[in-house]
Write a protein that holds these residues in place. Structure first.
Motif, short mmCIF file in Angstrom:
data_model
loop_
_atom_site.label_atom_id
_atom_site.label_comp_id
_atom_site.label_asym_id
_atom_site.label_seq_id
_atom_site.Cartn_x
_atom_site.Cartn_y
_atom_site.Cartn_z
N MET A 1 0.81 -1.16 -0.04
CA MET A 1 -0.01 -0.01 -0.04
C MET A 1 0.90 1.55 0.12
N SER A 2 0.65 2.11 -1.16
CA SER A 2 1.31 3.37 -0.96
C SER A 2 0.67 4.51 -0.41
N LYS A 3 1.23 5.26 0.37
CA LYS A 3 0.85 6.58 0.82
C LYS A 3 1.75 7.89 0.19
N ASP A 4 0.78 8.98 0.15
CA ASP A 4 1.81 10.14 -0.39
C ASP A 4 1.51 10.85 0.83
N SER A 5 2.85 11.76 0.92
CA SER A 5 3.05 12.53 2.05
C SER A 5 1.92 13.45 2.00
N THR A 6 1.52 14.11 3.28
CA THR A 6 0.59 15.05 3.19
C THR A 6 0.88 16.37 3.84
N GLY A 7 2.41 16.50 4.08
CA GLY A 7 2.81 17.54 4.39
C GLY A 7 3.57 18.44 3.29
N GLU A 8 3.51 17.89 2.22
CA GLU A 8 4.39 18.84 1.06
C GLU A 8 3.33 19.76 0.52
N ALA A 174 -8.86 6.97 -0.84
CA ALA A 174 -8.20 8.15 0.15
C ALA A 174 -7.57 7.38 1.21
N ASP A 175 -6.65 8.09 1.80
CA ASP A 175 -5.96 7.47 2.85
C ASP A 175 -6.95 7.48 4.19
N THR A 176 -6.37 6.72 5.14
CA THR A 176 -7.28 6.60 6.17
C THR A 176 -7.38 7.86 7.15
N THR A 177 -6.59 8.83 6.96
CA THR A 177 -6.63 10.07 7.57
C THR A 177 -7.79 11.13 7.02
N SER A 178 -7.98 10.55 5.79
CA SER A 178 -8.93 11.25 5.05
C SER A 178 -10.85 11.19 5.52
N GLY A 179 -11.25 12.44 5.23
CA GLY A 179 -12.61 12.45 5.64
C GLY A 179 -13.42 11.77 4.48
N THR A 180 -12.75 11.66 3.26
CA THR A 180 -13.56 11.00 2.37
C THR A 180 -13.43 9.45 2.53
N PHE A 181 -12.29 9.02 2.97
CA PHE A 181 -12.30 7.22 3.44
C PHE A 181 -13.37 7.46 4.46
N HIS A 200 -3.94 1.32 -3.20
CA HIS A 200 -3.04 2.33 -3.07
C HIS A 200 -3.74 3.52 -2.44
N ALA A 201 -3.31 4.26 -1.09
CA ALA A 201 -3.94 5.02 -0.46
C ALA A 201 -3.31 6.30 -0.77
N THR A 202 -4.13 7.48 -0.67
CA THR A 202 -3.40 8.66 -0.73
C THR A 202 -4.29 9.91 -0.56
N GLU A 203 -3.77 11.05 -0.03
CA GLU A 203 -4.23 12.23 -0.03
C GLU A 203 -4.29 13.12 -1.18
N ARG A 204 -3.44 12.72 -2.39
CA ARG A 204 -3.31 13.55 -3.55
C ARG A 204 -4.52 12.75 -4.43
N ASP A 205 -5.49 13.43 -4.74
CA ASP A 205 -6.47 12.99 -5.81
C ASP A 205 -5.91 12.76 -7.09
#
Length: 325
Positions: A1-8, A174-181, A200-205
């Motif tokens: 599972m891949s995750k995008d950084s959410t602080g960039e 959506a990543d697990t930190t996302s309200g969309t998730f 593939h979990a990501t905050e970058r749509d």
């Protein structure tokens, strides 16, 4: 599972790329923020939902045309990441949210002396997307969507309908930190289900768009605005909630026909931040424009004038209280 950084730092988004040149609007990471709200002057800091991000970004750009003395900094951290890591600790003034604040988040805010004030700013049509080349699939029932996204569910399209391709599905979401998730899981999955983890979990749509472009048999989900920006790159599936297949659009979301994936979108302002004139001015500006075509322009349904007026009335009551304190 891949995750995008959410602080960039975030970059321009399709037709909204003109915003990148706005000197007073900064889309920035907050991971290194060590100060508190009281340390900042003439700055409004926003974190949270990537779904609400385009709305806040375009509002901030319009605000900067009138108030070039105020910098609005926005970061995409996910709804939950924004609450737990930035807003409730007192590091941001506003949290973008694609779901309502959870009890545990409200409790965390309270422990830190932060009182979140909720405002509804738009309606979204959460959109399930596949490659345009996947011609066999145009509509899913809610039960089929559940089977696709629950842990231990379908792995191949033919697992859902035998006439569909006998090909493995690559999942993007959506990543697990996302309200969309959170919203997707609560709306589509049953109580004893869990969201599948082999995706593939990501905050970058935009990552979801790119992933589906690269695989005919991939699927994903995100807010309507990102589908609306990429109608040639991805195909939005219709959803059958028992009354026939209905596609995602501003009209079907506005009319309440696109069920069960239409949802309200929010901003939460820290009551304590409203003591600062620049935060008050930005929030007031935001709420005044939440019923206008500005929201349509970024792919969401504006709130009604009635909701706008209720928001403004609540806002002015809070402002009167904090100014008098």
């Amino acid at each position: 599972m891949s995750k995008d950084s959410t602080g960039e730092p975030s970059s321009g988004l399709g037709r909204r790329s003109f915003l990148a040149g706005s000197a007073a609007v900064a889309s920035t990471g907050l991971a290194g923020c060590a100060g508190t709200l009281a340390d900042r002057a003439r700055e409004v800091n926003v974190a949270g939902s990537s779904t609400v991000f385009p709305i806040t970004e375009v509002v901030a750009s319009e605000f900067s045309k009138e108030r070039d003395d105020v910098t609005v900094s926005i970061s995409q951290t996910g709804t939950g990441g924004g609450f737990s890591n930035f807003f409730c600790p007192g590091m941001t003034d506003i949290n973008n949210a694609s779901r309502g604040i959870a009890d545990v988040e409200r409790e965390q805010c309270g422990e830190n002396g932060i009182d979140p004030i909720e405002f509804t700013v738009a309606t979204d049509a959460l959109t399930v997307v596949v490659s345009p080349d996947l011609e066999e699939v145009d509509c899913l029932t809610v039960e089929e969507l559940r089977e696709l996204w629950r842990e231990g569910g379908a792995d191949r399209w033919s697992d859902v309908r035998e006439e569909w391709p006998d090909e493995e599905i690559e999942f993007f979401g959506a990543d697990t930190t996302s309200g969309t998730f959170d919203y997707f899981a609560e709306t589509i999955l049953e109580e004893d289900d869990t969201h599948r983890t082999d995706y593939h979990a990501t905050e970058r749509d935009r990552t979801i768009v790119q992933g589906i472009q690269g695989n005919r048999y991939a699927m994903g989900y995100f807010g309507f605005a990102y589908y609306d920006e990429n109608p040639e790159q991805v195909k939005g599936l219709e959803i059958d909630d028992g009354d026939g297949c209905v596609g995602p659009s501003l009209e079907t979301a506005r009319e309440g026909e696109y069920t069960p994936l239409s949802r309200p979108l929010y901003i939460y302002a820290a009551r304590e931040s409203l003591e600062r004139p620049e935060v008050r001015d930005f929030v007031r500006f935001y709420l005044e424009r939440s019923s206008t075509d500005l929201i349509n322009e970024v792919g969401y349904v504006p709130v009604s004038e009635e909701v706008r007026d209720e928001n403004l009335e609540k806002f002015e009551e809070v402002v009167e209280e904090v100014v008098d304190e």
